[in-house]
Design a protein around this motif. Structure first.
Motif, PDB file in Angstrom:
ATOM      1  N   ASP A 122      19.162  11.369 -27.629  1.00  0.00           N
ATOM      2  CA  ASP A 122      18.717  12.651 -27.095  1.00  0.00           C
ATOM      3  C   ASP A 122      18.338  12.456 -25.641  1.00  0.00           C
ATOM      4  O   ASP A 122      17.272  11.952 -25.307  1.00  0.00           O
ATOM      5  N   GLY A 123      19.245  12.837 -24.787  1.00  0.00           N
ATOM      6  CA  GLY A 123      19.011  12.680 -23.359  1.00  0.00           C
ATOM      7  C   GLY A 123      20.170  13.290 -22.604  1.00  0.00           C
ATOM      8  O   GLY A 123      21.058  13.917 -23.181  1.00  0.00           O
ATOM      9  N   ALA A 124      20.160  13.109 -21.289  1.00  0.00           N
ATOM     10  CA  ALA A 124      21.268  13.589 -20.478  1.00  0.00           C
ATOM     11  C   ALA A 124      22.430  12.606 -20.568  1.00  0.00           C
ATOM     12  O   ALA A 124      22.256  11.463 -20.960  1.00  0.00           O
ATOM     13  N   SER A 125      23.598  13.063 -20.203  1.00  0.00           N
ATOM     14  CA  SER A 125      24.793  12.229 -20.257  1.00  0.00           C
ATOM     15  C   SER A 125      25.491  12.240 -18.907  1.00  0.00           C
ATOM     16  O   SER A 125      25.892  13.297 -18.419  1.00  0.00           O
ATOM     17  N   GLY A 126      25.636  11.051 -18.316  1.00  0.00           N
ATOM     18  CA  GLY A 126      26.361  10.948 -17.057  1.00  0.00           C
ATOM     19  C   GLY A 126      27.797  11.438 -17.170  1.00  0.00           C
ATOM     20  O   GLY A 126      28.243  12.249 -16.346  1.00  0.00           O
ATOM     21  N   PRO A 127      28.563  10.984 -18.190  1.00  0.00           N
ATOM     22  CA  PRO A 127      29.934  11.473 -18.332  1.00  0.00           C
ATOM     23  C   PRO A 127      30.032  12.987 -18.488  1.00  0.00           C
ATOM     24  O   PRO A 127      30.977  13.610 -17.998  1.00  0.00           O
ATOM     25  N   MET A 128      29.044  13.590 -19.165  1.00  0.00           N
ATOM     26  CA  MET A 128      29.069  15.036 -19.306  1.00  0.00           C
ATOM     27  C   MET A 128      28.876  15.720 -17.957  1.00  0.00           C
ATOM     28  O   MET A 128      29.608  16.666 -17.615  1.00  0.00           O
ATOM     29  N   CYS A 129      27.902  15.254 -17.183  1.00  0.00           N
ATOM     30  CA  CYS A 129      27.658  15.859 -15.873  1.00  0.00           C
ATOM     31  C   CYS A 129      28.869  15.703 -14.958  1.00  0.00           C
ATOM     32  O   CYS A 129      29.271  16.649 -14.271  1.00  0.00           O
ATOM     33  N   GLU A 130      29.467  14.514 -14.974  1.00  0.00           N
ATOM     34  CA  GLU A 130      30.642  14.282 -14.134  1.00  0.00           C
ATOM     35  C   GLU A 130      31.809  15.153 -14.611  1.00  0.00           C
ATOM     36  O   GLU A 130      32.572  15.683 -13.802  1.00  0.00           O
ATOM     37  N   GLY A 131      31.930  15.290 -15.938  1.00  0.00           N
ATOM     38  CA  GLY A 131      32.979  16.134 -16.485  1.00  0.00           C
ATOM     39  C   GLY A 131      32.810  17.588 -16.100  1.00  0.00           C
ATOM     40  O   GLY A 131      33.778  18.269 -15.742  1.00  0.00           O
ATOM     41  N   ILE A 132      31.571  18.083 -16.158  1.00  0.00           N
ATOM     42  CA  ILE A 132      31.308  19.470 -15.764  1.00  0.00           C
ATOM     43  C   ILE A 132      31.612  19.665 -14.283  1.00  0.00           C
ATOM     44  O   ILE A 132      32.232  20.652 -13.885  1.00  0.00           O
ATOM     45  N   TYR A 133      31.200  18.705 -13.459  1.00  0.00           N
ATOM     46  CA  TYR A 133      31.458  18.810 -12.028  1.00  0.00           C
ATOM     47  C   TYR A 133      32.960  18.908 -11.737  1.00  0.00           C
ATOM     48  O   TYR A 133      33.378  19.633 -10.829  1.00  0.00           O
ATOM     49  N   LYS A 171       0.818  -1.216   0.000  1.00  0.00           N
ATOM     50  CA  LYS A 171       0.000   0.000   0.000  1.00  0.00           C
ATOM     51  C   LYS A 171       0.858   1.275   0.000  1.00  0.00           C
ATOM     52  O   LYS A 171       0.726   2.148   0.873  1.00  0.00           O
ATOM     53  N   PRO A 172       1.721   1.441  -0.986  1.00  0.00           N
ATOM     54  CA  PRO A 172       2.596   2.615  -1.006  1.00  0.00           C
ATOM     55  C   PRO A 172       1.833   3.887  -1.354  1.00  0.00           C
ATOM     56  O   PRO A 172       0.840   3.863  -2.081  1.00  0.00           O
ATOM     57  N   ASP A 173       2.316   5.006  -0.848  1.00  0.00           N
ATOM     58  CA  ASP A 173       1.746   6.298  -1.230  1.00  0.00           C
ATOM     59  C   ASP A 173       2.070   6.607  -2.688  1.00  0.00           C
ATOM     60  O   ASP A 173       1.243   7.157  -3.415  1.00  0.00           O
ATOM     61  N   ILE A 174       3.288   6.266  -3.082  1.00  0.00           N
ATOM     62  CA  ILE A 174       3.752   6.568  -4.439  1.00  0.00           C
ATOM     63  C   ILE A 174       4.539   5.385  -4.989  1.00  0.00           C
ATOM     64  O   ILE A 174       5.330   4.764  -4.263  1.00  0.00           O
ATOM     65  N   ILE A 175       4.328   5.078  -6.247  1.00  0.00           N
ATOM     66  CA  ILE A 175       5.147   4.103  -6.956  1.00  0.00           C
ATOM     67  C   ILE A 175       5.919   4.861  -8.031  1.00  0.00           C
ATOM     68  O   ILE A 175       5.325   5.514  -8.876  1.00  0.00           O
ATOM     69  N   HIS A 176       7.228   4.754  -7.970  1.00  0.00           N
ATOM     70  CA  HIS A 176       8.083   5.474  -8.917  1.00  0.00           C
ATOM     71  C   HIS A 176       8.699   4.468  -9.890  1.00  0.00           C
ATOM     72  O   HIS A 176       9.521   3.638  -9.513  1.00  0.00           O
ATOM     73  N   PHE A 177       8.294   4.536 -11.137  1.00  0.00           N
ATOM     74  CA  PHE A 177       8.877   3.707 -12.191  1.00  0.00           C
ATOM     75  C   PHE A 177      10.123   4.436 -12.694  1.00  0.00           C
ATOM     76  O   PHE A 177      10.030   5.454 -13.381  1.00  0.00           O
ATOM     77  N   LEU A 178      11.287   3.908 -12.357  1.00  0.00           N
ATOM     78  CA  LEU A 178      12.547   4.616 -12.599  1.00  0.00           C
ATOM     79  C   LEU A 178      13.035   4.543 -14.040  1.00  0.00           C
ATOM     80  O   LEU A 178      13.948   5.279 -14.406  1.00  0.00           O
ATOM     81  N   ASP A 179      12.459   3.672 -14.846  1.00  0.00           N
ATOM     82  CA  ASP A 179      12.891   3.574 -16.241  1.00  0.00           C
ATOM     83  C   ASP A 179      11.678   3.392 -17.149  1.00  0.00           C
ATOM     84  O   ASP A 179      11.359   2.282 -17.563  1.00  0.00           O
ATOM     85  N   GLY A 180      11.018   4.519 -17.442  1.00  0.00           N
ATOM     86  CA  GLY A 180       9.862   4.472 -18.327  1.00  0.00           C
ATOM     87  C   GLY A 180      10.224   4.068 -19.745  1.00  0.00           C
ATOM     88  O   GLY A 180       9.389   3.520 -20.471  1.00  0.00           O
ATOM     89  N   ASP A 181      11.477   4.313 -20.146  1.00  0.00           N
ATOM     90  CA  ASP A 181      11.910   3.964 -21.504  1.00  0.00           C
ATOM     91  C   ASP A 181      11.749   2.472 -21.780  1.00  0.00           C
ATOM     92  O   ASP A 181      11.347   2.067 -22.870  1.00  0.00           O
ATOM     93  N   ILE A 205       6.873   8.543 -13.214  1.00  0.00           N
ATOM     94  CA  ILE A 205       7.612   7.801 -14.243  1.00  0.00           C
ATOM     95  C   ILE A 205       8.785   8.654 -14.713  1.00  0.00           C
ATOM     96  O   ILE A 205       8.597   9.804 -15.118  1.00  0.00           O
ATOM     97  N   THR A 206       9.996   8.098 -14.667  1.00  0.00           N
ATOM     98  CA  THR A 206      11.172   8.795 -15.172  1.00  0.00           C
ATOM     99  C   THR A 206      11.503   8.310 -16.582  1.00  0.00           C
ATOM    100  O   THR A 206      11.566   7.105 -16.832  1.00  0.00           O
ATOM    101  N   PHE A 207      11.692   9.246 -17.491  1.00  0.00           N
ATOM    102  CA  PHE A 207      12.134   8.954 -18.858  1.00  0.00           C
ATOM    103  C   PHE A 207      13.546   9.519 -19.015  1.00  0.00           C
ATOM    104  O   PHE A 207      13.779  10.696 -18.775  1.00  0.00           O
ATOM    105  N   HIS A 208      14.473   8.677 -19.431  1.00  0.00           N
ATOM    106  CA  HIS A 208      15.871   9.099 -19.532  1.00  0.00           C
ATOM    107  C   HIS A 208      16.238   9.648 -20.905  1.00  0.00           C
ATOM    108  O   HIS A 208      17.212  10.369 -21.048  1.00  0.00           O
ATOM    109  N   HIS A 209      15.493   9.268 -21.931  1.00  0.00           N
ATOM    110  CA  HIS A 209      15.767   9.717 -23.295  1.00  0.00           C
ATOM    111  C   HIS A 209      14.448  10.077 -23.970  1.00  0.00           C
ATOM    112  O   HIS A 209      13.374   9.717 -23.489  1.00  0.00           O
ATOM    113  N   LEU A 210      14.563  10.744 -25.108  1.00  0.00           N
ATOM    114  CA  LEU A 210      13.384  11.004 -25.935  1.00  0.00           C
ATOM    115  C   LEU A 210      13.610  10.324 -27.275  1.00  0.00           C
ATOM    116  O   LEU A 210      14.515  10.680 -28.020  1.00  0.00           O
TER     117      LEU A 210
END
Length: 284
Positions: free
Chosen positions: A196-207, A12-22, A42-47
């Motif tokens: 077309d989506g975010a890039s983990g290596p790019m974010c880590e590189g910017i950081y 009986k969760p308050d919220i169900i989060h589908f982490l990979d809608g793709d 629902i999380t979508f990682h790419h379009l």
């Protein structure tokens, strides 16, 4: 979905989060109606392009209280479908390293890094072809799980500059990723237009304050240009990428205040806060 419904009935969760809608988009939203007694995120990682993909995403979001994407570019495209329940939560960076801000390269010659699995859409072959036409010194690290392009292919393509290449084709743990990122100077993202989506290596590189090279299309191009963190090239054009790399080898990207703000925005605490705001809005 049937198995998940059984868990939901019991917990009986308050919220169900589908982490990979793709990965469940092919089902066109079937099964989500079973979870109407819980909030749905629902999380979508790419379009992905195509009318059927658009229809599926709209059907899925019809049942969801909120959809989540990781770039403003994708958010605006989904809103153009008529969906008004989508939020943008940018990727964070989980590295515990102190960010660099000097912009100067630490290596001579500079080290280029192609990080991540060697999938076709990530365009490693475009990069290897582009590097054949560069005459100034560089080093290259290719690190990640072998997928579409294997070691034999890579060695054949890098014969001209084989002494400048380090190949690490296996799944990388967190410490290996951290070590390789810190060692590099320039993060290269030769991704094809189908990506077309975010890039983990790019974010880590910017950081980490690295110079980013990426394609001019979609979310990646918009983010690099908007954040002043590197240089873009014409997507899927090896000659354009070659010219871009040559320029970057001679001109490290010096982070200005806009780039430093982008760097600070990658704090995981901000990532957590944005998700908690979404959850709280659904519950209350």
């Amino acid at each position: 979905m049937k198995e998940l419904r059984g868990i939901a009935v019991e917990e009986k969760p308050d919220i169900i989060h589908f982490l990979d809608g793709d990965s469940i988009m092919r089902h066109l939203g079937r099964g989500f109606a079973r979870f109407r007694d819980s909030g749905i995120v629902i999380t979508f990682h790419h379009l992905f392009k195509g009318k059927m993909r658009e229809i599926s995403m709209k059907r899925m979001l019809h049942y969801a209280d909120a959809g989540v994407v990781h770039t403003e570019n994708i958010l605006h495209q989904i809103e153009s479908f008529g969906c008004d329940n989508v939020k943008c939560v940018p990727y964070p960076c989980f590295l515990d390293t102190v960010p660099e801000t000097s912009g100067a390269y630490r290596n001579e010659p500079p080290i280029l890094l192609a990080l991540g699995g060697t999938r076709y859409d990530k365009g490693l072959d475009i990069l290897l072809n582009a590097l054949k036409h560069i005459d100034i010194p560089f080093r290259l690290i290719i690190a990640g799980k072998s997928e579409h392009f294997d070691e034999t292919f890579i060695r054949n393509c890098t014969e001209k500059y084989r002494d400048s290449v380090e190949i690490c084709l296996h799944f990388l743990d967190d410490e290996e990723i951290k070590r390789i990122l810190e060692k590099s100077d320039i993060i290269v993202l030769p991704y094809r237009k189908i990506f077309d989506g975010a890039s983990g290596p790019m974010c880590e590189g910017i950081y980490l304050g690295k110079t980013i090279i990426g394609p001019a299309h979609g979310s990646l191009g918009e983010m690099i240009q908007k954040t002043h963190t590197g240089y873009t090239f014409e997507s899927e054009n090896a000659e354009s990428l070659s010219e871009c790399i040559e320029y970057a080898l001679k001109n490290p990207c010096i982070y200005d205040e806009i780039a430093l703000q982008a760097q600070r925005s990658l704090d995981p605490k901000l990532f957590a806060e944005k998700y908690m705001n979404i959850y709280h809005a659904i519950i209350h």
